[in-house]
Design an enzyme around this catalytic site. Structure first.
Site, PDB file in Angstrom:
ATOM      1  N   GLU A  50      93.118  25.814 -50.080  1.00 23.99           N
ATOM      2  CA  GLU A  50      93.208  25.678 -51.539  1.00 23.99           C
ATOM      3  C   GLU A  50      94.195  26.654 -52.166  1.00 23.99           C
ATOM      4  OE1 GLU A  50      90.377  25.769 -49.858  1.00 23.99           O
ATOM      5  OE2 GLU A  50      89.115  24.063 -50.439  1.00 23.99           O
ATOM      6  N   PHE A 112      73.966  25.170 -53.088  1.00 22.03           N
ATOM      7  CA  PHE A 112      74.966  25.101 -52.031  1.00 22.03           C
ATOM      8  C   PHE A 112      76.362  24.950 -52.641  1.00 22.03           C
ATOM      9  CE2 PHE A 112      77.527  22.489 -49.043  1.00 22.03           C
ATOM     10  CZ  PHE A 112      77.679  23.458 -48.058  1.00 22.03           C
ATOM     11  N   GLN A 113      77.290  25.771 -52.178  1.00 17.39           N
ATOM     12  CA  GLN A 113      78.673  25.795 -52.665  1.00 17.39           C
ATOM     13  C   GLN A 113      78.753  25.995 -54.182  1.00 17.39           C
ATOM     14  OE1 GLN A 113      80.860  22.449 -50.888  1.00 17.39           O
ATOM     15  NE2 GLN A 113      81.356  23.788 -49.153  1.00 17.39           N
ATOM     16  N   LYS A 162      79.331  17.997 -60.931  1.00 18.62           N
ATOM     17  CA  LYS A 162      79.321  16.682 -60.298  1.00 18.62           C
ATOM     18  C   LYS A 162      78.669  15.613 -61.188  1.00 18.62           C
ATOM     19  CE  LYS A 162      78.264  14.372 -55.989  1.00 18.62           C
ATOM     20  NZ  LYS A 162      78.808  14.405 -54.636  1.00 18.62           N
ATOM     21  N   MET A 477     108.774  45.782 -46.003  1.00 19.87           N
ATOM     22  CA  MET A 477     108.893  46.584 -47.219  1.00 19.87           C
ATOM     23  C   MET A 477     107.973  47.804 -47.155  1.00 19.87           C
ATOM     24  SD  MET A 477     110.534  47.058 -49.920  1.00 19.87           S
ATOM     25  CE  MET A 477     111.334  45.677 -50.736  1.00 19.87           C
TER      26      MET A 477
END
Lengths: 563, 163
Positions: A50, A112-113, A162, A477
């Site tokens: 993502e 959940f999630q 949802k 760097m």
């Protein structure tokens, strides 16, 4: 009245907003949204992580000038976007991030999630929303696009539970967005502009310092006209590269920590600094107390909080960079500029002397490839016309120094947050926005591995991005800082074991090429750039090459390390 | 810090979930300080007023105002320290009331035009409203008797209308 599901409403509004591509990754909380998405003509680019989705949407936005959109699921899908969102926020890039959320009745239950992504992203979005009812969805999404692209642009997150996506509600097209508490100032104050014209007339050593705001407001043409008419030399921040032609005689190069000698000396010597669309980042100013200490500073920016945040300003102008420069150029129509421009020869002579005294340089020997040489040849072989994205670190600075950008949107880099792993997904987004352009990610061997998985995205979606790895086996760097300021104690910056990038490219179904000797650089670049699909070009370069000039953090801009 | 002074900043905001945390998060994220904070609805539906006090020097307070204005849900911001305004704070003070002090406490309550809102065998709860100076003066007088608990609202303020 028409009834639609939340998911259908979202897709309708996205299409009304002109969205043609979504970068995303499905999951449980967004199955309904995906189920509708595939029924629309909107293209979906399936990323592998993502974070890549947000960077790709960001790259798309920077290359196209239109908001980038991504769609991810709840919980880990949402948290994985945070680095991408913060990147877009720091560089003021319009991105709309749509996250799924657990059903409203489960919110707060540690479902959940489930994660409070609105809470997590509050400090790194321009604004964000949790949509609690499908009745609000159309209005919220319209507002999200409006806020993302207007004023000082930035990322906006919309969190959709949802059950909101599934709910059936009546749909009416929402009215034009008008937010009473959000009305950005586009038109500058004319009285302030008259004062600027006066200062420009009087100044002996004037200088323009342009930044990302000029790119974002599509003001490059106006900037160039303004500079040429007033014969003012121009420097830009990293974010401003491309806002002024890198081949113009008035061009000084970038300023700041790794800016050119003449740009930094000019900042110190100028008596008028016209700063346009910049925010005086610490990487630009060095020691802020002595920055442009002999100059009156004019600061033009659409965001009032940028003005007087870091440096004192003589003439503040709140307004859109393009609208302001247009107005200034109109005012200059009535001015006789011949006389004032004649008085500035000494200033231009001084700048020319600085340029001849210290130019950006490297010496390419017989045996080992210099990273600067690779960028130099990339510039030549692409005739300066490629879109160049970068990772972060030495690769980014060498790309900024040795590729002479001439068009806004041509240089795509994480300037503010400095996000390693940005370049490859951003290149993918830029390639989607500009299918006919050559898009090259200039990368380091450290950075590229932070989002290397997106090579699969490029292969699957037939996006022929080219990755140029300047491979020195170090986090270069940081190694450079350790060399200069930590007595060469290279704590944990050596990457002694790296994957075989050629085989890795092949494993992903891309083309892999390698150059280990200077004479191989041009043939590898030629072959890689000509290949029809995605390519990784692995250039094994001098291990301990450093980026110069360098102003140590917190030092005066004139205190440059030159070799 | 140079020229640091107390500022009372009042703002109208959309009455939506999360607005207060946007305001507070701005202060903590940017290292601004909040000395007190007061939030309640106004007569306009959907609009709340937040009054907060902070200590800052002039450039910082300018930055605070600008940053608050930049929040999408903030409708209007004012620094009332710079305007003609009315500023009041309320406190509930639970003070020990030993028999030998009871009369003295009531006299002080009278002088300060406070009210006793709860009485016990060994305590009074006093309600006081006023500006910062009045609350301070009252507390100074009550401290020797023993202040058991205190709850303060922090200042609320309104700009005076033109006369």
């Amino acid at each position: 009245m028409q009834t639609m599901t939340g998911a259908q409403i979202l897709m309708a509004v996205l299409q009304e907003e002109g969205v043609d591509t979504i970068f995303g990754f499905p999951g449980g909380a967004v199955i309904d949204l995906y189920d509708e998405l595939v029924k629309t003509p909107i293209r979906h680019v399936l990323v592998r992580h993502e974070q890549g989705a947000v960077h790709a949407a960001d790259g798309y936005a920077r290359a196209s000038g239109r908001p980038g959109v991504c769609l991810v699921t709840s919980g880990p899908g949402a948290t994985n976007t945070v680095t991408g969102i913060a990147t877009a926020f720091m560089d003021s890039i319009p991105v709309v991030v749509i996250t799924g959320q657990v059903p409203t009745h489960l919110i707060g239950n540690d479902a959940f999630q489930e994660v409070d992504i609105v809470g997590i992203t509050r400090p790194c979005t321009k604004h964000n929303y949790l949509v609690k009812s499908a009745d609000d969805l159309a209005r919220v999404v319209r507002e999200a696009f409006h806020i993302a692209r207007s004023g000082r642009p930035g990322p906006v997150l919309v969190d959709i539970p949802k059950d909101v996506a599934q709910a059936q509600v009546a749909y009416t097209r929402p009215a034009e967005v008008n937010l009473r508490s959000y009305q950005p100032t586009y038109k500058p104050n004319k009285r302030q502009l008259r004062k600027i014209v006066g200062l420009v007339r009087e100044a002996q050593r004037p200088l323009i310092f342009a930044g990302g705001g000029v790119v974002l407001s599509k003001a490059a043409g106006e900037l160039t006209a303004f500079a040429r008419r007033t014969r003012m030399p121009v420097t830009t921040s990293l974010m401003g590269l491309g806002a002024f032609p890198g081949t113009d005689p008035l061009w000084l190069g970038m300023l700041g920590m790794h800016g050119t000698f003449r740009a930094n000396m000019s900042i110190d010597a100028c008596d008028l600094l016209v700063a346009i669309g910049v925010r005086f980042d610490d990487r630009v100013t060095g020691k802020v107390e002595s920055f442009a200490q002999r100059a009156q500073i004019v600061h033009i920016d659409i965001d009032p909080t940028s003005i007087r945040k870091n440096v004192p300003v003589a003439i503040p102008v709140v307004g859109d960079c393009r609208a302001t420069l247009e107005q200034l150029n109109r005012m200059l129509d009535d001015e006789d500029l011949g006389a004032i421009n004649g008085t500035r020869d000494a200033w231009h002579d001084q700048i020319a002397e600085w340029k001849s005294r210290v130019a950006l340089a490297y010496s390419q020997g017989q045996d080992i490839i210099k990273p600067q040489y690779v960028v130099d040849k990339l510039y030549e072989l692409t005739e300066g016309r490629a879109i160049v994205t970068t990772e972060v670190g030495q690769n980014q600075m060498w790309a900024a120094q040795y590729y002479h950008f001439s068009h806004p949107g041509q240089f795509i880099s994480s300037g503010g947050l400095g996000t390693m792993g940005f370049g490859l997904p951003a290149a993918i987004g830029a390639q989607v926005a500009c299918p006919d352009r050559i898009v090259v990610d200039v990368a380091g061997d450290g950075s590229i591995q932070m989002n290397i998985q997106e090579l699969a995205t490029a292969v699957q979606c037939c996006l022929p991005v080219k990755v140029v790895i300047l491979n020195n086996g170090y986090l270069g760097m940081v190694r450079q800082w350790q060399e200069l300021f930590y007595d060469k104690r290279y704590a944990c910056t050596a990457m002694d074991h790296q994957p075989d990038f050629v085989k890795l490219a092949e494993a992903y179904g891309a083309v892999g090429l390698r150059a280990t000797r200077p004479e191989e650089v041009v043939p590898v670049l030629r072959e890689g750039l000509a290949a029809p699909g995605p390519v990784i070009m692995d250039f094994v370069v001098a291990r301990e090459e450093s980026v110069y000039p360098m102003v140590p953090a917190g030092a005066n801009l004139t205190e440059m390390l030159l070799v | 810090m140079q020229g640091e002074a107390k500022h009372i900043i009042t703002m109208l905001v959309d009455n939506e979930p999360g607005v207060l945390s946007r305001v507070v998060g701005l202060f903590s994220g940017r290292g601004f300080n909040i000395e007190s904070l007061c939030v309640a609805e106004t007569v306009t539906p959907g609009v709340s007023r937040i009054t907060l006090s902070t200590k800052a020097n002039p450039p910082l307070v300018e930055q605070i105002e600008k940053q608050l204005n930049k929040l999408i849900n903030v409708i209007k911001v004012r620094d009332l320290t710079r305007e003609e305004s009315v500023i009041r704070e309320m406190a509930l003070i639970c003070v020990k009331a030993a028999p030998e002090h009871r009369a003295e406490i009531l006299r002080i309550v009278d002088i300060f035009r406070c009210q006793v809102v709860d009485v016990g065998l060994e305590h009074y709860i006093i309600e006081v409203t006023g500006d910062e100076g009045k609350l301070k003066a009252l507390l100074n007088l009550l401290k020797p008797m023993g202040v058991k608990k205190i709850a303060r609202t922090g200042p609320v303020a309104l700009m005076r209308e033109p006369k």
